[in-house]
Design a protein around this motif. Structure first.
Motif, PDB file in Angstrom:
ATOM      1  N   LEU A 173       0.813  -1.210  -0.017  1.00 30.22           N
ATOM      2  CA  LEU A 173       0.021   0.044  -0.062  1.00 30.22           C
ATOM      3  C   LEU A 173       0.777   1.092   0.175  1.00 30.22           C
ATOM      4  CD1 LEU A 173      -2.396  -1.090   2.955  1.00 30.22           C
ATOM      5  CD2 LEU A 173      -3.302  -0.388   0.465  1.00 30.22           C
ATOM      6  N   PRO A 174       0.751   1.972  -0.979  1.00 25.63           N
ATOM      7  CA  PRO A 174       1.368   3.576  -1.100  1.00 25.63           C
ATOM      8  C   PRO A 174       1.132   4.293   0.176  1.00 25.63           C
ATOM      9  CG  PRO A 174       0.412   3.080  -3.097  1.00 25.63           C
ATOM     10  CD  PRO A 174      -0.139   1.765  -2.266  1.00 25.63           C
ATOM     11  N   ALA A 175       2.076   4.741   0.946  1.00 24.91           N
ATOM     12  CA  ALA A 175       1.533   5.464   2.282  1.00 24.91           C
ATOM     13  C   ALA A 175       2.763   6.606   2.507  1.00 24.91           C
ATOM     14  CB  ALA A 175       1.605   4.553   3.317  1.00 24.91           C
ATOM     15  N   THR A 176       2.277   7.493   3.404  1.00 24.88           N
ATOM     16  CA  THR A 176       3.142   8.458   4.054  1.00 24.88           C
ATOM     17  C   THR A 176       3.486   8.389   5.459  1.00 24.88           C
ATOM     18  OG1 THR A 176       1.865  10.073   2.258  1.00 24.88           O
ATOM     19  CG2 THR A 176       3.347  10.989   4.043  1.00 24.88           C
ATOM     20  N   LEU A 177       4.680   8.369   5.810  1.00 22.89           N
ATOM     21  CA  LEU A 177       4.898   8.371   7.196  1.00 22.89           C
ATOM     22  C   LEU A 177       4.777   9.762   7.802  1.00 22.89           C
ATOM     23  CD1 LEU A 177       8.543   6.679   7.199  1.00 22.89           C
ATOM     24  CD2 LEU A 177       6.607   6.032   8.628  1.00 22.89           C
ATOM     25  N   ILE A 178       3.761   9.658   8.986  1.00 21.29           N
ATOM     26  CA  ILE A 178       3.441  10.962   9.676  1.00 21.29           C
ATOM     27  C   ILE A 178       3.517  10.716  11.150  1.00 21.29           C
ATOM     28  CG2 ILE A 178       2.130  11.622   7.855  1.00 21.29           C
ATOM     29  CD1 ILE A 178      -0.357  11.086   9.791  1.00 21.29           C
ATOM     30  N   GLN A 179       3.521  11.746  11.856  1.00 26.29           N
ATOM     31  CA  GLN A 179       3.223  11.664  13.471  1.00 26.29           C
ATOM     32  C   GLN A 179       1.964  12.132  13.733  1.00 26.29           C
ATOM     33  OE1 GLN A 179       6.237  11.068  15.567  1.00 26.29           O
ATOM     34  NE2 GLN A 179       5.024  10.755  17.276  1.00 26.29           N
ATOM     35  N   GLN A 180       1.194  11.260  14.762  1.00 24.17           N
ATOM     36  CA  GLN A 180      -0.218  11.680  15.078  1.00 24.17           C
ATOM     37  C   GLN A 180      -0.144  11.493  16.465  1.00 24.17           C
ATOM     38  OE1 GLN A 180      -3.340  10.965  12.294  1.00 24.17           O
ATOM     39  NE2 GLN A 180      -4.528   9.791  14.143  1.00 24.17           N
ATOM     40  N   GLY A 181      -0.242  12.605  17.149  1.00 24.53           N
ATOM     41  CA  GLY A 181      -0.102  12.499  18.536  1.00 24.53           C
ATOM     42  C   GLY A 181       1.325  12.007  18.971  1.00 24.53           C
ATOM     43  N   ASP A 182       1.216  11.034  19.924  1.00 18.55           N
ATOM     44  CA  ASP A 182       2.374  10.482  20.339  1.00 18.55           C
ATOM     45  C   ASP A 182       2.798   9.185  19.282  1.00 18.55           C
ATOM     46  OD1 ASP A 182       2.730  12.092  22.540  1.00 18.55           O
ATOM     47  OD2 ASP A 182       1.377  10.763  23.787  1.00 18.55           O
ATOM     48  N   ALA A 183       2.169   8.944  18.419  1.00 19.74           N
ATOM     49  CA  ALA A 183       2.460   7.484  17.641  1.00 19.74           C
ATOM     50  C   ALA A 183       2.816   8.011  16.072  1.00 19.74           C
ATOM     51  CB  ALA A 183       0.781   6.990  17.324  1.00 19.74           C
ATOM     52  N   LEU A 184       4.061   7.250  16.044  1.00 22.03           N
ATOM     53  CA  LEU A 184       4.296   7.322  14.625  1.00 22.03           C
ATOM     54  C   LEU A 184       3.856   6.145  13.727  1.00 22.03           C
ATOM     55  CD1 LEU A 184       6.872   8.497  12.842  1.00 22.03           C
ATOM     56  CD2 LEU A 184       8.361   6.668  13.592  1.00 22.03           C
ATOM     57  N   GLY A 185       3.156   6.589  12.642  1.00 16.43           N
ATOM     58  CA  GLY A 185       2.598   5.675  11.800  1.00 16.43           C
ATOM     59  C   GLY A 185       2.661   6.179  10.324  1.00 16.43           C
ATOM     60  N   VAL A 186       1.391   5.426   9.702  1.00 15.87           N
ATOM     61  CA  VAL A 186       1.496   5.813   8.061  1.00 15.87           C
ATOM     62  C   VAL A 186       0.216   6.243   7.720  1.00 15.87           C
ATOM     63  CG1 VAL A 186       3.549   4.523   7.302  1.00 15.87           C
ATOM     64  CG2 VAL A 186       1.170   3.383   7.510  1.00 15.87           C
ATOM     65  N   HIS A 187      -0.070   7.259   6.929  1.00 16.70           N
ATOM     66  CA  HIS A 187      -1.421   7.487   6.330  1.00 16.70           C
ATOM     67  C   HIS A 187      -1.700   6.785   5.247  1.00 16.70           C
ATOM     68  CE1 HIS A 187      -4.388  11.519   6.478  1.00 16.70           C
ATOM     69  NE2 HIS A 187      -4.799  10.250   6.710  1.00 16.70           N
ATOM     70  N   VAL A 188      -2.569   5.952   5.017  1.00 16.15           N
ATOM     71  CA  VAL A 188      -3.038   5.321   3.950  1.00 16.15           C
ATOM     72  C   VAL A 188      -4.266   5.662   3.281  1.00 16.15           C
ATOM     73  CG1 VAL A 188      -3.180   2.790   2.911  1.00 16.15           C
ATOM     74  CG2 VAL A 188      -1.592   3.215   4.888  1.00 16.15           C
ATOM     75  N   GLY A 189      -4.532   5.596   2.000  1.00 15.93           N
ATOM     76  CA  GLY A 189      -5.731   5.941   1.488  1.00 15.93           C
ATOM     77  C   GLY A 189      -5.851   6.883   0.249  1.00 15.93           C
ATOM     78  N   GLU A 190      -6.866   6.919  -0.400  1.00 14.40           N
ATOM     79  CA  GLU A 190      -6.864   7.926  -1.674  1.00 14.40           C
ATOM     80  C   GLU A 190      -7.642   9.161  -1.087  1.00 14.40           C
ATOM     81  OE1 GLU A 190      -9.207   5.091  -4.227  1.00 14.40           O
ATOM     82  OE2 GLU A 190      -7.492   5.319  -5.501  1.00 14.40           O
ATOM     83  N   GLN A 191      -6.949  10.346  -1.881  1.00 16.70           N
ATOM     84  CA  GLN A 191      -7.911  11.561  -1.704  1.00 16.70           C
ATOM     85  C   GLN A 191      -9.175  11.519  -2.152  1.00 16.70           C
ATOM     86  OE1 GLN A 191      -6.663  14.113  -0.199  1.00 16.70           O
ATOM     87  NE2 GLN A 191      -4.328  13.840  -0.100  1.00 16.70           N
ATOM     88  N   GLY A 192     -10.072  11.887  -1.331  1.00 18.53           N
ATOM     89  CA  GLY A 192     -11.508  11.796  -1.916  1.00 18.53           C
ATOM     90  C   GLY A 192     -12.167  10.321  -1.366  1.00 18.53           C
TER      91      GLY A 192
END
Length: 367
Positions: free
Chosen positions: A242-261
């Protein structure tokens, strides 16, 4: 038993490189499996070890002694071929003992070796038959017997089961593993079948286009593949990417996955480390094995879930495969055999991100 070492081994035919700077070791008693797609150089590498082809560069060592200039017959190596390579006009007994006879081994010693090998392979009743009277599995046992009778330091197997049907392959695979456990002889085994590699190997060496991609024990190769090629090649069904983006969300490091829209999801990465943190905002690929996905059950949180519509359900007996499209990617989940999900059902899928892999989107290397 003997150890085997390949040091920066390369092989070219004319200007075409086939094996490229491969270094690996096989310890005493180890069962190393060379695996990869057709044309990746694994059989050529086996022929280099056997001395059937001269190397272009590098060094091959058996028990720490270079054998680059040693004739194949003097390397104390026995090879089992895909085609069996039996003499059609000879009985099983003569096929097995012919090599010993040509080396001048005394008849009493030949007879004792034949009896030992025939008993191990359970082919005593076949000794008077010729290859044309044998099944494929029986021929392969005879070919193995011919290799074993010499009591070599190293066994080489070149896709020995590829000509057998599925049931025989399974039986012979088990037999080869049992024999190796009993004999304890070092072995190098070539196959394009990743199931054979996973079940037989002490370690797996994955090759692609003549280059060694990863060499490790089966669990390591499966759970922590070195790159996307290894992740895709090892495992059936293959890993989901899955194409993804590494991001920080609160205290958690993770990935944002999904399509725009469309539906987008944040998947935390519990095993993230400093290398992940240094890539915040970067484009990556999230790798999920089919068993890392499962339909949500009552009471589960929604931190690592997404909704999808299952369009194909494949029962396999031991598991049920669920196929669906999400985030622009065709995906598969492996669930229990009594799964109630039907084609057309919309389900929330739970993601086991603790076992996920993350790869660089450009190089395909594991992060």
């Amino acid at each position: 038993m003997a150890s085997l070492e390949l040091v920066n081994v390369s092989k070219s035919f004319g200007r075409q490189p086939i094996v490229k700077d491969v270094s690996l070791t096989v310890d005493d008693g180890e069962f190393l499996v060379l695996v990869g797609p057709s044309g990746c150089g694994k059989s050529t590498l086996l022929n280099l070890i056997a001395g059937l082809e001269p190397i272009t560069e590098g060094d091959i060592r058996i028990d720490r002694k270079s054998v680059n200039d040693v004739h194949p017959k003097d390397r104390d190596i026995a090879m089992v071929f895909q085609s069996y390579a039996l003499y059609p006009n000879m009985t099983v007994e003569r096929n097995i003992t012919f090599g010993l006879k040509m080396r001048g081994t005394a008849k009493a010693e030949r007879d004792a070796a034949l009896k030992r090998v025939a008993s191990l392979l359970q082919i005593e009743q076949l000794l008077d038959r010729k290859p044309g009277q044998l099944s494929g599995g029986q021929r392969q046992r005879v070919a193995m017997g011919r290799a074993m009778v010499r009591d070599p330091s190293i066994f080489l197997f070149d896709e020995p089961l590829s000509n057998l049907d599925a049931k025989l392959r399974l039986e012979m695979r088990t037999e080869i593993k049992r024999l190796h456990q009993r004999l304890g002889t070092s072995a190098v085994y070539v196959t394009h079948d990743q199931i054979e590699a996973m079940t037989l190997a002490s370690r797996i060496a994955v090759m692609r286009d003549g280059v060694l991609q990863q060499c490790a024990d089966p669990k390591t190769v499966y759970d922590t593949p070195a790159n996307m090629f290894v992740a895709d090649f090892i495992g059936s069904p293959a890993m989901n990417f899955l194409p993804a983006t590494l991001i920080q969300q609160g205290d958690a490091l993770g990935v944002h996955v999904g399509e725009q829209g469309g539906e987008r999801a944040f998947f935390p990465l519990p095993r993230a480390n400093g290398r992940h943190a240094d890539r915040l905002g970067g484009e990556v690929v999230l790798g999920l094995r089919p068993e890392h996905l499962a339909p949500a059950e009552a009471g589960q949180g929604d931190a690592a879930q997404f909704e999808c519509r299952v369009d194909v359900v494949e029962p396999t007996g031991t598991d049920t495969m669920l196929f669906f499209d999400w985030a622009g990617v065709r995906m598969v989940a492996r669930t229990h055999p009594n799964s109630p999900v039907l084609p057309g059902d919309t389900v929330r899928m739970v993601v086991d991100t603790a076992r996920a892999s993350v790869f660089d989107r450009v190089t395909g290397e594991r992060i």
